[in-house]
Design a protein around this motif. Structure first.
Motif, PDB file in Angstrom:
ATOM      1  N   UNK A 170       0.827  -1.210   0.000  1.00  0.00           N
ATOM      2  CA  UNK A 170       0.000   0.000   0.000  1.00  0.00           C
ATOM      3  C   UNK A 170       0.859   1.258   0.000  1.00  0.00           C
ATOM      4  N   UNK A 171       2.003   1.192   0.652  1.00  0.00           N
ATOM      5  CA  UNK A 171       2.925   2.332   0.636  1.00  0.00           C
ATOM      6  C   UNK A 171       3.501   2.527  -0.750  1.00  0.00           C
ATOM      7  N   UNK A 172       3.866   1.426  -1.401  1.00  0.00           N
ATOM      8  CA  UNK A 172       4.416   1.513  -2.756  1.00  0.00           C
ATOM      9  C   UNK A 172       3.353   2.033  -3.718  1.00  0.00           C
ATOM     10  N   UNK A 173       2.111   1.588  -3.558  1.00  0.00           N
ATOM     11  CA  UNK A 173       1.034   2.086  -4.402  1.00  0.00           C
ATOM     12  C   UNK A 173       0.870   3.593  -4.228  1.00  0.00           C
ATOM     13  N   UNK A 174       0.980   4.063  -2.998  1.00  0.00           N
ATOM     14  CA  UNK A 174       0.888   5.498  -2.749  1.00  0.00           C
ATOM     15  C   UNK A 174       2.039   6.238  -3.417  1.00  0.00           C
ATOM     16  N   UNK A 175       3.227   5.621  -3.399  1.00  0.00           N
ATOM     17  CA  UNK A 175       4.399   6.244  -4.026  1.00  0.00           C
ATOM     18  C   UNK A 175       4.239   6.358  -5.533  1.00  0.00           C
ATOM     19  N   UNK A 176       3.454   5.473  -6.135  1.00  0.00           N
ATOM     20  CA  UNK A 176       3.240   5.481  -7.581  1.00  0.00           C
ATOM     21  C   UNK A 176       1.952   6.210  -7.969  1.00  0.00           C
TER      22      UNK A 176
END
Length: 272
Positions: A170-176
Motif C-alpha cells: 500500500x505504501x508503494x502504491x501510494x508512491x506510484x
C-alpha cells in the motif's frame, strides 16, 4: 530478448540493459551487466525508497514539516516543496508548482539522518541495498545524484518495485500515485509539461509528451532517468521493468534512442 541488442547502436562506449519480471526473473539482458555506472538522478528512486522505509519504521511521517516553511516530507518527495533545482532556496509556495529539485532530496537525506541518527548513505545501505542483495550499489554523496550501481543490482530493485518485500504494498502504491495532480512544470531534458505528474520520488508517465519512455508505454509507467545516460522504468501493464545504463551524459542521442528502444522491448514482451 533481441530488442535489448539495440543498445549496441547507441553512440556510447559502454552500455548494459536488462528486463525483469516481478518475481525477479530476468527475461533478457545485454552488455556488461556487472559494470558499475554513475546513476545521476536514478539515485533518487533508491533514496526515496529509503525515506519510505524510515516512514514505515516510524522514524518520520510523510506530512511532518521539513525544508522551506510550509513544506513536508511528502512535498519534497513529489518535487512540490518550492525549493529551486540545485539551490537551497524557495522559489514558490509548497504545493503550487512542480519544481524538480536536487536540493529537495538533499534536505530529505539530512532529515532522515537526523531522525534516525544514521548517516543517510548508511541508512540507504542498511534499509534497502543490503536486504535486496545490491552489493555493488553505493551512495557516494548527494542522495539526489551520487549513486553508483550495476544493471545486475538495479534489476533487484526493479523487481522489488513490482512485488514489494521491504515495504507494505500500500505504501508503494501510494508512491506510484500522483501527488498534487494537475501541477505543471519542467521535466528536465523534455521541457514544460502541462501535467508534470510525480508520485513519492518516482516520475509517473501519464500523458507526458515528449517523454523518455516509449509511445506504447502505459500511462501507469513510473521510474526515473539520469543525466549520466541511465534509466529505470516499470510498466505495470506490461508486468515488467527495464533498466538501461550507459556512460555518456544525457543528450539528443538519448532523446532519439530511448523511446524506440522501449517500444521494441514492450513489443517483444507482448509477443513473447
Amino acid at each position: 530478448m533481441q530488442s535489448l541488442a539495440m543498445i549496441e547502436n547507441w553512440p556510447v562506449t559502454t552500455a548494459a540493459a536488462a528486463v525483469v519480471r516481478e518475481d525477479g526473473t530476468v527475461v533478457g539482458s545485454h552488455g556488461p551487466t556487472a559494470h558499475s555506472f554513475p546513476l545521476a538522478s536514478v539515485t533518487k528512486p533508491l533514496a526515496a525508497y529509503a525515506v519510505l522505509v524510515a516512514y514505515e519504521e516510524g522514524a518520520i511521517e510523510l506530512d511532518e514539516p521539513t525544508g522551506p516553511e510550509g513544506s513536508t516530507v511528502r512535498h519534497l518527495l513529489a518535487h512540490t516543496s518550492g525549493l529551486a533545482f540545485d539551490e537551497h532556496r524557495a522559489t514558490s509556495a509548497p504545493g503550487t508548482r512542480r519544481l524538480y529539485s536536487n536540493a529537495g532530496f538533499e534536505v530529505l537525506g539530512d532529515h532522515v539522518a537526523k531522525a534516525t541518527d544514521i548517516p543517510f548513505a548508511d541508512y540507504l545501505r542498511e534499509a534497502v541495498l543490503e536486504p535486496l542483495g545490491m552489493a555493488s550499489t553505493f551512495l557516494e554523496g548527494s542522495p539526489a545524484r551520487d549513486g553508483v550501481s550495476t544493471v545486475d543490482d538495479l534489476v533487484r530493485f526493479a523487481a522489488e518495485l513490482q512485488a514489494p518485500r521491504l515495504l507494505d504494498p500500500r505504501t508503494v502504491l501510494e508512491a506510484m500515485t500522483v501527488v498534487h495532480p494537475g501541477l505543471s512544470g519542467v521535466l528536465p531534458g523534455y521541457g514544460h509539461q502541462k501535467n508534470n505528474d510525480w508520485g513519492l520520488g518516482f516520475e509517473i508517465r501519464d500523458t507526458k509528451s515528449p517523454h523518455w519512455t516509449g509511445a506504447s508505454s502505459s500511462p501507469r509507467t513510473f521510474g526515473h532517468f539520469g543525466q549520466s545516460g541511465t534509466f529505470l522504468w516499470v510498466d505495470p501493464d506490461a508486468r515488467a521493468a527495464c533498466v538501461a545504463l550507459a556512460d555518456r551524459p544525457f543528450g539528443s542521442w538519448a532523446v532519439e534512442s530511448w523511446p524506440p528502444f522501449t517500444d521494441a522491448v514492450l513489443t517483444e514482451l507482448r509477443t513473447a
